[in-house]
Design an enzyme around this catalytic site. Sequence first.
Site, PDB file in Angstrom:
ATOM      1  N   MET A 333      49.736  43.152-106.867  1.00 35.16           N
ATOM      2  CA  MET A 333      48.448  43.772-106.536  1.00 35.16           C
ATOM      3  C   MET A 333      48.413  44.231-105.080  1.00 35.16           C
ATOM      4  O   MET A 333      47.980  45.343-104.783  1.00 35.16           O
ATOM      5  CB  MET A 333      47.294  42.791-106.808  1.00 35.16           C
ATOM      6  CG  MET A 333      47.133  42.397-108.249  1.00 35.16           C
ATOM      7  SD  MET A 333      46.970  43.806-109.363  1.00 35.16           S
ATOM      8  CE  MET A 333      45.363  44.426-108.904  1.00 35.16           C
ATOM      9  N   ASP A 352      52.572  38.796 -95.634  1.00 33.00           N
ATOM     10  CA  ASP A 352      53.025  37.836 -96.642  1.00 33.00           C
ATOM     11  C   ASP A 352      53.668  36.657 -95.914  1.00 33.00           C
ATOM     12  O   ASP A 352      53.716  36.644 -94.673  1.00 33.00           O
ATOM     13  CB  ASP A 352      53.994  38.497 -97.645  1.00 33.00           C
ATOM     14  CG  ASP A 352      53.913  37.828 -99.022  1.00 33.00           C
ATOM     15  OD1 ASP A 352      54.196  36.620 -99.110  1.00 33.00           O
ATOM     16  OD2 ASP A 352      53.555  38.510-100.005  1.00 33.00           O
ATOM     17  N   VAL A 409      46.572  37.028-102.575  1.00 34.55           N
ATOM     18  CA  VAL A 409      47.609  35.987-102.671  1.00 34.55           C
ATOM     19  C   VAL A 409      47.486  35.323-104.045  1.00 34.55           C
ATOM     20  O   VAL A 409      46.658  35.726-104.859  1.00 34.55           O
ATOM     21  CB  VAL A 409      47.478  34.941-101.528  1.00 34.55           C
ATOM     22  CG1 VAL A 409      47.603  35.623-100.167  1.00 34.55           C
ATOM     23  CG2 VAL A 409      46.165  34.178-101.616  1.00 34.55           C
ATOM     24  N   GLU A 411      46.587  33.132-107.297  1.00 35.67           N
ATOM     25  CA  GLU A 411      45.249  32.745-107.771  1.00 35.67           C
ATOM     26  C   GLU A 411      45.073  31.224-107.604  1.00 35.67           C
ATOM     27  O   GLU A 411      45.185  30.461-108.566  1.00 35.67           O
ATOM     28  CB  GLU A 411      45.114  33.182-109.244  1.00 35.67           C
ATOM     29  CG  GLU A 411      43.738  33.067-109.823  1.00 35.67           C
ATOM     30  CD  GLU A 411      42.782  34.161-109.389  1.00 35.67           C
ATOM     31  OE1 GLU A 411      43.048  34.839-108.375  1.00 35.67           O
ATOM     32  OE2 GLU A 411      41.747  34.321-110.046  1.00 35.67           O
ATOM     33  N   LYS A 416      43.637  30.371-101.135  1.00 34.90           N
ATOM     34  CA  LYS A 416      42.737  31.449-100.745  1.00 34.90           C
ATOM     35  C   LYS A 416      41.845  30.987 -99.584  1.00 34.90           C
ATOM     36  O   LYS A 416      41.552  31.757 -98.660  1.00 34.90           O
ATOM     37  CB  LYS A 416      41.915  31.934-101.953  1.00 34.90           C
ATOM     38  CG  LYS A 416      42.774  32.751-102.947  1.00 34.90           C
ATOM     39  CD  LYS A 416      41.932  33.409-104.014  1.00 34.90           C
ATOM     40  CE  LYS A 416      42.724  34.018-105.168  1.00 34.90           C
ATOM     41  NZ  LYS A 416      43.497  35.209-104.888  1.00 34.90           N
ATOM     42  N   SER A 438      40.951  37.413-109.763  1.00 32.46           N
ATOM     43  CA  SER A 438      40.591  37.922-111.082  1.00 32.46           C
ATOM     44  C   SER A 438      39.686  36.957-111.824  1.00 32.46           C
ATOM     45  O   SER A 438      39.015  37.356-112.765  1.00 32.46           O
ATOM     46  CB  SER A 438      41.846  38.224-111.902  1.00 32.46           C
ATOM     47  OG  SER A 438      42.776  37.187-111.782  1.00 32.46           O
ATOM     48  N   HIS A 459      37.676  43.618-107.024  1.00 31.88           N
ATOM     49  CA  HIS A 459      38.580  43.355-108.139  1.00 31.88           C
ATOM     50  C   HIS A 459      39.263  44.657-108.557  1.00 31.88           C
ATOM     51  O   HIS A 459      38.632  45.537-109.147  1.00 31.88           O
ATOM     52  CB  HIS A 459      37.784  42.741-109.297  1.00 31.88           C
ATOM     53  CG  HIS A 459      38.606  42.391-110.481  1.00 31.88           C
ATOM     54  ND1 HIS A 459      38.105  42.369-111.758  1.00 31.88           N
ATOM     55  CD2 HIS A 459      39.903  42.046-110.593  1.00 31.88           C
ATOM     56  CE1 HIS A 459      39.065  42.028-112.598  1.00 31.88           C
ATOM     57  NE2 HIS A 459      40.156  41.836-111.917  1.00 31.88           N
TER      58      HIS A 459
HETATM   59  P1  NAI Z   1      51.826  38.104-107.142  1.00 30.94           P
HETATM   60  O1  NAI Z   1      52.356  36.775-107.471  1.00 30.94           O
HETATM   61  O2  NAI Z   1      52.546  39.304-107.600  1.00 30.94           O
HETATM   62  O3  NAI Z   1      51.655  38.238-105.565  1.00 30.94           O
HETATM   63  C1  NAI Z   1      51.124  37.263-104.746  1.00 30.94           C
HETATM   64  C2  NAI Z   1      51.713  37.442-103.370  1.00 30.94           C
HETATM   65  O4  NAI Z   1      51.031  36.610-102.453  1.00 30.94           O
HETATM   66  C3  NAI Z   1      53.199  37.083-103.296  1.00 30.94           C
HETATM   67  O5  NAI Z   1      53.918  38.132-102.679  1.00 30.94           O
HETATM   68  C4  NAI Z   1      53.188  35.838-102.400  1.00 30.94           C
HETATM   69  O6  NAI Z   1      54.369  35.713-101.608  1.00 30.94           O
HETATM   70  C5  NAI Z   1      51.975  36.096-101.549  1.00 30.94           C
HETATM   71  N1  NAI Z   1      51.471  34.891-100.905  1.00 30.94           N
HETATM   72  C6  NAI Z   1      51.419  33.639-101.380  1.00 30.94           C
HETATM   73  N2  NAI Z   1      50.900  32.808-100.456  1.00 30.94           N
HETATM   74  C7  NAI Z   1      50.618  33.546 -99.377  1.00 30.94           C
HETATM   75  C8  NAI Z   1      50.071  33.274 -98.110  1.00 30.94           C
HETATM   76  N3  NAI Z   1      49.733  32.043 -97.764  1.00 30.94           N
HETATM   77  N4  NAI Z   1      49.917  34.284 -97.247  1.00 30.94           N
HETATM   78  C9  NAI Z   1      50.280  35.531 -97.581  1.00 30.94           C
HETATM   79  N5  NAI Z   1      50.801  35.855 -98.765  1.00 30.94           N
HETATM   80  C10 NAI Z   1      50.972  34.884 -99.663  1.00 30.94           C
HETATM   81  O7  NAI Z   1      50.319  38.104-107.678  1.00 30.94           O
HETATM   82  P2  NAI Z   1      49.409  39.334-108.063  1.00 30.94           P
HETATM   83  O8  NAI Z   1      49.550  39.609-109.514  1.00 30.94           O
HETATM   84  O9  NAI Z   1      49.598  40.408-107.094  1.00 30.94           O
HETATM   85  O10 NAI Z   1      47.951  38.700-107.894  1.00 30.94           O
HETATM   86  C11 NAI Z   1      47.376  38.481-106.634  1.00 30.94           C
HETATM   87  C12 NAI Z   1      45.897  38.206-106.799  1.00 30.94           C
HETATM   88  O11 NAI Z   1      45.283  39.302-107.464  1.00 30.94           O
HETATM   89  C13 NAI Z   1      45.555  36.982-107.621  1.00 30.94           C
HETATM   90  O12 NAI Z   1      44.404  36.395-107.121  1.00 30.94           O
HETATM   91  C14 NAI Z   1      45.293  37.566-108.998  1.00 30.94           C
HETATM   92  O13 NAI Z   1      44.458  36.739-109.765  1.00 30.94           O
HETATM   93  C15 NAI Z   1      44.603  38.843-108.623  1.00 30.94           C
HETATM   94  N6  NAI Z   1      44.634  39.906-109.634  1.00 30.94           N
HETATM   95  C16 NAI Z   1      45.747  40.132-110.373  1.00 30.94           C
HETATM   96  C17 NAI Z   1      45.769  41.154-111.315  1.00 30.94           C
HETATM   97  C18 NAI Z   1      46.999  41.405-112.109  1.00 30.94           C
HETATM   98  O14 NAI Z   1      46.927  42.204-113.068  1.00 30.94           O
HETATM   99  N7  NAI Z   1      48.128  40.846-111.770  1.00 30.94           N
HETATM  100  C19 NAI Z   1      44.598  42.022-111.541  1.00 30.94           C
HETATM  101  C20 NAI Z   1      43.504  41.746-110.652  1.00 30.94           C
HETATM  102  C21 NAI Z   1      43.539  40.704-109.751  1.00 30.94           C
END
Ligand code: NAI
Length: 720
Positions: A333, A352, A409, A411, A416, A438, A459
Amino acid sequence: MINYSVDGEGIATLEWDLPGRSQNVLNEQSMAAFAEAAQKALADPAVKGIVVASAKADFIAGGDLDMLLKATDAQVLSANLGGWHRLLRTLETTGKPVAAALNGNTLGGGLEVALACHYRVASDNPKARFGFPEVTLGLLPGAGGTQRAPRLMGIQPALLLLTEGKRIKAAEAQKLGLIHAVVPAGSEREAARAWVIEAATKNAVPGRDGKPGKTLQPWDQKGFKVPGGGVMTPAGMQTFMAGNAMLREKTQGNYPAPKHILSCVFEGLQTDIDTGLKSETRYFVNLVLSPEAKNMIRSLFFFMQEANKLAGRPQDVPTQKYTRIGILGAGMMGAGITHAAATAGLQVVLLDTSVEAAERGKAYSAKLLEKRVAKSQLSQDGAAAVLARIHPTTDYADLAGCELVVEAVFEDRALKAEVTKKTEAVISADAIFASNTSTLPITGLAEASARPANFIGLHFFSPAERMPLVEIILGAQTAPATLARAMDFVKAIGKTPIVVNDARGFYTSRVFGTYLSEGMALLQEGVAPALIENAGRIAGMPVGPLALADEVSLELVHKIAKQTRADLGDTYVPRAADQVAALMVEKLKRLGKKGGQGFYDFPANARKHLWAGLAEHFPVRPEQPSLDQVIERLMLIQSIETVRCLEEGVLSSPRDADVGAILGWGYPPFRGGPIGQIHTMGVANFIAACDRLAEQCGDRFRPIESLRKKSAEGSQFFSI
Ligand code: NAI
């Protein structure tokens, strides 16, 4: 509305110039004014020829959609259109040469006016587009487009333009034979005039019969043949056979407009143009009055326009300009949102936990940009400029100066909370902190914030660079100014916002979830999985509910159900879908597409197919419901849940409901949206259907009191 002038050489210019509007559109007044001006020019013996032009930046944008949305009387519509056809026919048959000078966009009814001119010359304006977008709003080009375009370009190329509604550039329009010439911007009027003078002079020379010659359209000349072959030629027959089948596959018969376009061309091109135009009028009027067109015009045009103009934005908050934003988390995302923002011209600090992870997020953009460069949609320099705006980092200090930070980051509540605190320590006191969660309630996440008034949910949908919707979620303490400025941000990156209140599943996930769970309930009841899946697609949804559950991941569906049950305790109402998800995930270890197996099997080198083992765990019962019964359940459950969202104040307008459904989860536009669906059925009929379903399937279908009250009062969601 139409500026009329005649120059020294007897060339009349009819210049479209609708007062008080940025665009020229065809409506009763402008059409009447043009008719009067054209008749004056045709009747005046001193006028040798006519140039049709525009005083605006564009030629004509098309028909007045407000007029078409409100139209209810078939006879009045037919009569008006008949008059317009007669005028355009007169314009092209009296013999005076007529040329159109197309300075900008020439779309829909505007292109149809141009096609009724003998000569069309376009400006070399990179912004100008040509085409028939009517079909995208459930309509067809009803001012001769279905008759003149194929007679000019040939049946197959014309059908592509007419049924897909694609907008093409001047050079392509010229290549297809839709326009005759493209000239440097600013010289199109002179070029049109020069052609008219030449045509008028040439035709003054007597022909072999001694009478002056005439400027005629190809289809009015003796021996005219449709380029590429007529309807009954082998090529023509093949086009219609294949076209019909392809259309059926694509639309499932839900969209009458492209079908009617095929009919107009098929019928009209087997006869003379005047008969063809009459047949086109009948199909057009039928479409204008159809619920599909009303739904599409209301939702896709007016509601989208309002949403994009930020209707509902708190007033008295100055518009915020964005130059620099931050993104936390460079995953799927975060990378997508970064790309959207950098492409829109914003500086993006992408943070990140490791440099590699942050760089991977930037590399995602690089790959997308490369593809656009390869397709010549973007220059190398343009791509480099976008990339230069993305600053990967692991250092929170780099977020200083960001006007808004989006957190994406993992979920995880604690994580968060941690990144919220770290970010707020460096950004300015009035900067906005937005979470892309989400599932986690915004009010709860805001507890980690020292400035909950500046905390909001944004979102996004996956893939974030492509999906146009952003669901803005208000926490209990979010300030109206934060909402206004967050809406400005959504607009600045070219997306469409809807605004919802903080509640479980917000709006989109909650209602979209009912589609999945209804599909799973049907499976549990012994309905054949293929019937469930086909019903979803035939209803117009992008994929069947079981396929969608696999995409979302059964594991996630199961996890959310468990979490909801834990949060709600005794008030939780168990659903059949919960049992299905538990069985699939816990016992059968089929977690969805990501794990390679779910309701479907995903073989490495073949198309996915429904898992044969479903028959064992969900035996198909001997009597099956009809297709319509399954469709009714899959669609009405979404509408009833949407009404609950309105009732509970999760949503504040039916507009946001319908826009969010269409853009968020691909709800079929011909139904208008979950509320458009109720409106189309009529509130009373909807209630009756839901009461019946509640008896058969359970209280989840039971209509709520406010809806019964609405029905009793005879009131509706929309005026049209
Ligand atoms: P992802 O797992 O692809 O990416 C998460 C990223 O956050 C990773 O690159 C990780 O290294 C980074 N991260 C972890 N801890 C961190 C920190 N302390 N500081 C900085 N970066 C950190 O996850 P994704 O799918 O991108 O989801 C991210 C958020 O968006 C979640 O809250 C998810 O629920 C939400 N979301 C996801 C959707 C989807 O379709 N995948 C749709 C809408 C929202």
